[in-house]
Scaffold this active site. Structure first.
Site, PDB file in Angstrom:
ATOM      1  N   HIS A   1      25.333 -64.431 -28.380  1.00 61.07           N
ATOM      2  CA  HIS A   1      26.573 -63.708 -28.130  1.00 61.07           C
ATOM      3  C   HIS A   1      27.656 -64.158 -29.098  1.00 61.07           C
ATOM      4  CE1 HIS A   1      27.108 -67.474 -25.905  1.00 61.07           C
ATOM      5  NE2 HIS A   1      28.421 -67.264 -25.935  1.00 61.07           N
TER       6      HIS A   1
ATOM      7  N   ASP B   1      31.696 -64.743 -28.902  1.00 63.78           N
ATOM      8  CA  ASP B   1      32.601 -65.001 -27.785  1.00 63.78           C
ATOM      9  C   ASP B   1      33.580 -63.858 -27.548  1.00 63.78           C
ATOM     10  OD1 ASP B   1      31.634 -67.441 -26.930  1.00 63.78           O
ATOM     11  OD2 ASP B   1      32.931 -68.607 -28.253  1.00 63.78           O
TER      12      ASP B   1
ATOM     13  N   HIS C   1      26.159 -67.209 -31.220  1.00 57.73           N
ATOM     14  CA  HIS C   1      25.578 -68.496 -30.861  1.00 57.73           C
ATOM     15  C   HIS C   1      24.848 -68.390 -29.533  1.00 57.73           C
ATOM     16  CE1 HIS C   1      29.728 -68.412 -29.335  1.00 57.73           C
ATOM     17  NE2 HIS C   1      29.304 -69.167 -28.318  1.00 57.73           N
TER      18      HIS C   1
ATOM     19  N   ARG D   1      36.181 -76.630 -25.130  1.00 57.87           N
ATOM     20  CA  ARG D   1      36.313 -75.658 -26.221  1.00 57.87           C
ATOM     21  C   ARG D   1      37.729 -75.120 -26.322  1.00 57.87           C
ATOM     22  NH1 ARG D   1      33.177 -70.405 -25.120  1.00 57.87           N
ATOM     23  NH2 ARG D   1      35.153 -69.783 -24.148  1.00 57.87           N
TER      24      ARG D   1
END
Length: 305
Positions: free
Chosen positions: A121, A123, A281, A296
């Site tokens: 995917h 983000d 990723h 993150r």
């Protein structure tokens, strides 16, 4: 230009080179994507404009950068990410209460395996303006497993057959948080999520705003094409559903090609910085019930048009 003096990695047989006045050591990890940067402190990058500029140039070149053994505070983590732009929160994952925008992705015994991260995917493409990129820190890692894979989607587009490139030119697709994160929610909560974040529409082939590269821009959040049903593509109504879905599935599967990928083994206080506009990723969930904790900082992006 990089210096020609051999680095430690070169003496060990790993090709590398050094760049800039600080002699950052750059160790490419594959021929397609990813480099580990050594001899650099991210805490210092968060304060040093010239050093940050070097890191940004390397990010555009390698698409994902990796760093190990970083002695950096949460505040410095946030400050470094904010050099790229404002940070965004996440409607499902919680943020650190003292550092808004620093999203905690904690998988421990209180959690159970789920299926959001272990899919290729990009983000938050369910946003009208998906994130520019992210800076991810490993806080705690399992003894084995828990790697993350990144994919060069510019390379994935470049190596598509020409007839496929012609077929998808001009196509646009819908991306949905309701159909992904929302699918596991009660109906009322799912509908509220959809009202807050209506489906977004993006080009199937995106132009990177800084490099000009053409990028294949469909992923696990993509539900369908919005302008496939034309006389050129559909002879009869029953051509539409299988024809469009088969093409979309083919495009989404390009992220699984190993030649476009790099795989990173996490260690405590290692970091990954990636360009969300040109990569996908996959966080491998092969470690449960062991613990994996990540933090993150996602950077606000711009509309894809």
């Amino acid at each position: 230009m990089p210096t020609v003096a051999p680095s430690t990695s070169e003496r060990e047989g790993v090709p590398s080179f050094r760049v800039g006045p600080d002699s950052i050591e750059v160790v490419p990890l594959t021929a397609t994507i990813g480099a580990e940067l050594r001899r650099v402190s991210l805490a210092r990058v968060s304060r040093d404009r010239a050093l940050f500029s070097q890191i940004k140039d390397l990010l555009l070149q390698y698409k994902v950068l990796f760093f190990r053994d970083q002695d950096i505070s949460r505040a410095e983590h946030v400050a470094l990410a904010e050099r790229f732009g404002p940070l965004e929160d996440h409607p499902v994952a919680g943020s650190d209460p003292e550092h808004p925008g620093l999203v905690r992705i904690y998988k421990d015994l209180a959690s159970k395996p789920e299926h959001y991260e272990n899919a290729f995917h990009c983000d938050a493409t369910w946003r009208t303006a998906p994130p520019m990129g992210s800076l991810l820190r490993c806080v705690e890692t399992p003894p084995v497993g828990g790697d993350t894979i990144w994919v060069n989607m510019a390379e994935a587009y470049r190596r598509l057959p020409e007839h496929v490139k012609q077929r998808i030119a001009g196509l646009r697709a819908r991306h949905s948080i309701e159909a992904s994160f929302g699918a596991a929610m009660p109906a009322e909560q799912r509908r509220a999520l959809h009202e807050r974040f209506p489906d977004a529409e993006h080009p199937v082939v995106r132009t990177h705003p800084e490099t000009g590269e053409q990028v294949l821009f469909v992923n696990a959040f993509t539900t369908h094409f919005v302008n496939f049903h034309t006389p050129e593509n559909v002879r009869f109504g029953h051509d539409y559903a299988p024809g469009a879905s088969e093409l979309l599935n083919y495009l989404v599967r390009q992220a699984s090609v190993p030649e476009y990928q790099v795989r990173w083994r996490w260690t405590k206080n290692s970091f990954a910085l990636w360009d969300n506009r040109s990569t996908q990723h996959y966080a491998v969930q092969d470690y449960w019930p062991a613990v994996r904790k990540m933090e993150r900082a996602g950077i606000v992006g711009t509309p894809t048009f």
